[in-house]
Design a protein around this motif. Sequence first.
Motif, PDB file in Angstrom:
ATOM      1  N   ARG A  99       1.804  -0.459  -2.722  1.00 54.70           N
ATOM      2  CA  ARG A  99       0.589  -1.062  -2.171  1.00 54.70           C
ATOM      3  C   ARG A  99      -0.616  -0.748  -3.065  1.00 54.70           C
ATOM      4  NH1 ARG A  99       0.991   1.045   2.764  1.00 54.70           N
ATOM      5  NH2 ARG A  99       2.279  -0.684   3.515  1.00 54.70           N
ATOM      6  N   TRP A 100      -0.676   0.486  -3.574  1.00 56.89           N
ATOM      7  CA  TRP A 100      -1.774   0.861  -4.478  1.00 56.89           C
ATOM      8  C   TRP A 100      -1.703   0.070  -5.788  1.00 56.89           C
ATOM      9  CZ3 TRP A 100      -1.703   2.844  -9.406  1.00 56.89           C
ATOM     10  CH2 TRP A 100      -2.937   3.265  -9.922  1.00 56.89           C
ATOM     11  N   ILE A 101      -0.497  -0.088  -6.341  1.00 60.93           N
ATOM     12  CA  ILE A 101      -0.329  -0.844  -7.589  1.00 60.93           C
ATOM     13  C   ILE A 101      -0.784  -2.276  -7.399  1.00 60.93           C
ATOM     14  CG2 ILE A 101       1.372  -1.728  -9.241  1.00 60.93           C
ATOM     15  CD1 ILE A 101       3.035   0.805  -8.695  1.00 60.93           C
ATOM     16  N   LEU A 102      -0.352  -2.875  -6.284  1.00 69.43           N
ATOM     17  CA  LEU A 102      -0.706  -4.269  -6.009  1.00 69.43           C
ATOM     18  C   LEU A 102      -2.222  -4.444  -5.953  1.00 69.43           C
ATOM     19  CD1 LEU A 102       0.184  -7.156  -5.130  1.00 69.43           C
ATOM     20  CD2 LEU A 102       0.114  -6.307  -2.768  1.00 69.43           C
ATOM     21  N   LYS A 103      -2.902  -3.591  -5.210  1.00 70.82           N
ATOM     22  CA  LYS A 103      -4.351  -3.733  -5.058  1.00 70.82           C
ATOM     23  C   LYS A 103      -5.072  -3.451  -6.379  1.00 70.82           C
ATOM     24  CE  LYS A 103      -4.596  -2.685  -0.119  1.00 70.82           C
ATOM     25  NZ  LYS A 103      -5.179  -1.815   0.935  1.00 70.82           N
TER      26      LYS A 103
ATOM     27  N   ALA B  13      -1.394 -10.869   1.277  1.00 73.56           N
ATOM     28  CA  ALA B  13      -2.466 -11.725   1.794  1.00 73.56           C
ATOM     29  C   ALA B  13      -3.769 -10.946   1.896  1.00 73.56           C
ATOM     30  CB  ALA B  13      -2.073 -12.290   3.151  1.00 73.56           C
ATOM     31  N   GLN B  14      -3.691  -9.719   2.416  1.00 70.58           N
ATOM     32  CA  GLN B  14      -4.893  -8.900   2.559  1.00 70.58           C
ATOM     33  C   GLN B  14      -5.488  -8.554   1.201  1.00 70.58           C
ATOM     34  OE1 GLN B  14      -4.242  -5.295   4.779  1.00 70.58           O
ATOM     35  NE2 GLN B  14      -6.305  -4.519   4.440  1.00 70.58           N
ATOM     36  N   THR B  15      -4.611  -8.212   0.242  1.00 65.86           N
ATOM     37  CA  THR B  15      -5.082  -7.851  -1.098  1.00 65.86           C
ATOM     38  C   THR B  15      -5.777  -9.019  -1.782  1.00 65.86           C
ATOM     39  OG1 THR B  15      -3.329  -6.202  -1.361  1.00 65.86           O
ATOM     40  CG2 THR B  15      -4.349  -7.031  -3.370  1.00 65.86           C
ATOM     41  N   LEU B  16      -5.188 -10.189  -1.706  1.00 67.05           N
ATOM     42  CA  LEU B  16      -5.795 -11.372  -2.328  1.00 67.05           C
ATOM     43  C   LEU B  16      -7.147 -11.686  -1.684  1.00 67.05           C
ATOM     44  CD1 LEU B  16      -2.672 -13.695  -2.739  1.00 67.05           C
ATOM     45  CD2 LEU B  16      -3.819 -12.337  -4.499  1.00 67.05           C
ATOM     46  N   ALA B  17      -7.218 -11.510  -0.362  1.00 65.70           N
ATOM     47  CA  ALA B  17      -8.477 -11.782   0.329  1.00 65.70           C
ATOM     48  C   ALA B  17      -9.550 -10.770  -0.080  1.00 65.70           C
ATOM     49  CB  ALA B  17      -8.257 -11.751   1.843  1.00 65.70           C
ATOM     50  N   GLU B  18      -9.169  -9.482  -0.206  1.00 66.33           N
ATOM     51  CA  GLU B  18     -10.138  -8.443  -0.543  1.00 66.33           C
ATOM     52  C   GLU B  18     -10.623  -8.563  -1.986  1.00 66.33           C
ATOM     53  OE1 GLU B  18      -8.286  -4.734   0.265  1.00 66.33           O
ATOM     54  OE2 GLU B  18      -8.435  -4.927   2.454  1.00 66.33           O
ATOM     55  N   THR B  19      -9.727  -8.916  -2.902  1.00 73.88           N
ATOM     56  CA  THR B  19     -10.089  -8.950  -4.323  1.00 73.88           C
ATOM     57  C   THR B  19     -10.622 -10.308  -4.754  1.00 73.88           C
ATOM     58  OG1 THR B  19      -7.820  -9.555  -4.951  1.00 73.88           O
ATOM     59  CG2 THR B  19      -8.367  -7.195  -4.856  1.00 73.88           C
TER      60      THR B  19
ATOM     61  N   SER C  18       8.264   6.645  -0.527  1.00 74.54           N
ATOM     62  CA  SER C  18       6.876   6.651  -1.000  1.00 74.54           C
ATOM     63  C   SER C  18       6.584   5.459  -1.904  1.00 74.54           C
ATOM     64  CB  SER C  18       6.564   7.962  -1.736  1.00 74.54           C
ATOM     65  OG  SER C  18       7.436   8.158  -2.826  1.00 74.54           O
ATOM     66  N   ILE C  19       7.611   4.654  -2.226  1.00 71.21           N
ATOM     67  CA  ILE C  19       7.392   3.446  -3.011  1.00 71.21           C
ATOM     68  C   ILE C  19       6.516   2.458  -2.237  1.00 71.21           C
ATOM     69  CG2 ILE C  19       9.435   2.251  -2.132  1.00 71.21           C
ATOM     70  CD1 ILE C  19       8.047   2.122  -5.727  1.00 71.21           C
ATOM     71  N   VAL C  20       6.506   2.555  -0.919  1.00 71.21           N
ATOM     72  CA  VAL C  20       5.688   1.630  -0.117  1.00 71.21           C
ATOM     73  C   VAL C  20       4.199   1.886  -0.328  1.00 71.21           C
ATOM     74  CG1 VAL C  20       5.112   0.906   2.226  1.00 71.21           C
ATOM     75  CG2 VAL C  20       7.506   1.246   1.578  1.00 71.21           C
ATOM     76  N   PRO C  21       3.693   3.115  -0.107  1.00 76.97           N
ATOM     77  CA  PRO C  21       2.267   3.329  -0.392  1.00 76.97           C
ATOM     78  C   PRO C  21       1.933   3.213  -1.876  1.00 76.97           C
ATOM     79  CG  PRO C  21       3.332   5.404   0.201  1.00 76.97           C
ATOM     80  CD  PRO C  21       4.304   4.317   0.506  1.00 76.97           C
ATOM     81  N   LEU C  22       2.861   3.645  -2.749  1.00 73.12           N
ATOM     82  CA  LEU C  22       2.601   3.518  -4.180  1.00 73.12           C
ATOM     83  C   LEU C  22       2.549   2.047  -4.585  1.00 73.12           C
ATOM     84  CD1 LEU C  22       2.250   4.744  -6.972  1.00 73.12           C
ATOM     85  CD2 LEU C  22       4.754   4.870  -7.176  1.00 73.12           C
TER      86      LEU C  22
END
Length: 612
Positions: free
Chosen positions: A405-409, A449-455, A399-403
């Motif tokens: 991903r949430w922390i990063l975003k 890459a997706q996070t940087l593009a979205e934010t 579950s560290i993967v979805p967690l």
Amino acid sequence: MNGTSEGPTPATDLDRSVITQSDESDSARADESYRSAFTAAPLAMAVVDREGLVVHANDTLGALFGSTSEQLIGRVAADLVDLASDARTWHAYREVLRGRRAKLRCTRRLKHPDGPSAWVQVTVAPLADGGPGVLLSVADISARRQLQARLRHLQMHDPVTKLPNRTLFFERLTAALEAESYELGGTGRVGLCYLDLDGFKAINDTLGHREGDRLLAEVAERLTRCADQAGYGRTSAPLVARLGGDEFALLVEDSTGTDQLAELAESVLTALQAPFDLAGQRLSLSASIGVVERHAAGTTATGLMQAADTTLYWAKADGKNRWTLFDPERNAHLMTRQALASTLRPAIERGEFVLDYQPLVGMSDGRLRGVEALVRWDHPRFGLLAPNRFIALAEEDGSIVPLGRWILKSACRQARRWQLDHPDEPPIFVSVNVAVRQVWDSDLVADVAQTLAETGLAPHLLQLELTESAVMGSGGRPLRALQALSDMGVRIAIDDFGTGYSNLAYLSRLPVDVLKLDGSFVRGFQYEGGDAPPSPADEVIVEAMIQLAHRLGLTVTAECVETAAQADRLRGIGCDTGQGWLYSRPVPPDRISELLGSVAPVGPGQPAVGNP
């Protein structure tokens, strides 16, 4: 028609007399046959009147009690077959005598005057002819009981070791927990040694199941001797049972405390240390034992076995060949850990996690350069939990993967918001911890890459932290991912540097930008007020690492900076940034907004910025 009526001829008085005499004769013959059958019947029987006294008895009943049938007449039937020994049976018997109950059937153990006791089944029912009184019959069922006892013994005992099996063990355990022994002079406590043989599977696989069974039988003999010695001078010896496979249990009823159980466990370990002669070989054997001792009141068999199983696991984990006593606090921690593990994934979906941020301050000018995002779990039951309570669990179950991903975003979105809210200030970077499993189990490069593009956050304002042990020796996919992230412009930092390989030569070939020195080095520096002696070796090592890092083009961040004296020494040897309680504890995002544009204190004797 001649006028005469046709039909049966009316009976004369003489005819009636003949019929009556014939009926009486038949009744007498029937009664005589009944008495003969009653007297000679192989089933012991007696006719009992409404007062409970024997009116008639047959020879079989007399033989059962070593007397004649005449000698039983006038005796109290209930005394003969022990019907008054318990209140329930006595009440039912009285109800049958009064005609208020159809039948009574019960089992009794009767002492035979010429030999051993016999088990009998007693039946009391109304007489067939409806006459006064009841018929009492007694059937000898001793042979049936003996067969049942043999079958039960086979059912309740292990064929290999001849010990009580799991079924009988739980029967005895349940009875021990339900018995109010303290009212009968007992202690009201129960103890259990639950043991598992260390390495038995290897012996079984090597020598075969036949020799393995022989070994189990010899172990059973030694455990039985230990139990007998433990029971010497006491009311009873511990029950030894084989629960299955290579698992055994020793149940101590009315235990006197943990000392008694500890002594029993020690004796078992000592007994098993002596070599076993098996298939021409001398084998050494050890066991791990879980020990539980507690009040019987309020304890269930399931709860006791769960505690014993948990404690046995501790003994295995602690190195085997030992006994471990159940620890409620350790168990509570384990239960909490299990509770957290089972609710971790749903908690991510429910949004129970929050981020705090700890400043990273420039050592030369005291300005805020960046922040490290630190996740907390706002648990509805356990409150606000620090990362050390759940990150390892998240890494274990993935579950560290979805967690992650949430922390990063969330962190990138917050960094961009600070940048937009304070356009006149130099933008600060945000540092996010990344677990190795995130690199292996997800496309980290695509996520970033997706996070940087979205934010809309610039890549150089994102720093990813990996532990030294995770980065050193990286190859294949992890190395390619780090290189791709670095090429993208993302900063790569090694967290807790100095605790792992510390291979600076290898480090030069990795796409790393920042070293974060482990706090253990900083704590060795001179403290203010002389609270702790200085550690010159730590200063020399830190200075050497900083110089080498700078030669490799890396910047250095010191963790756990708590005093102005530490900050002075780190600044003096060229450390670039500092992080620690001197500057600020981890705080919510709004506190970071207040710090933007401020200057952190770098001189001694000044209050720390960001601390409440």
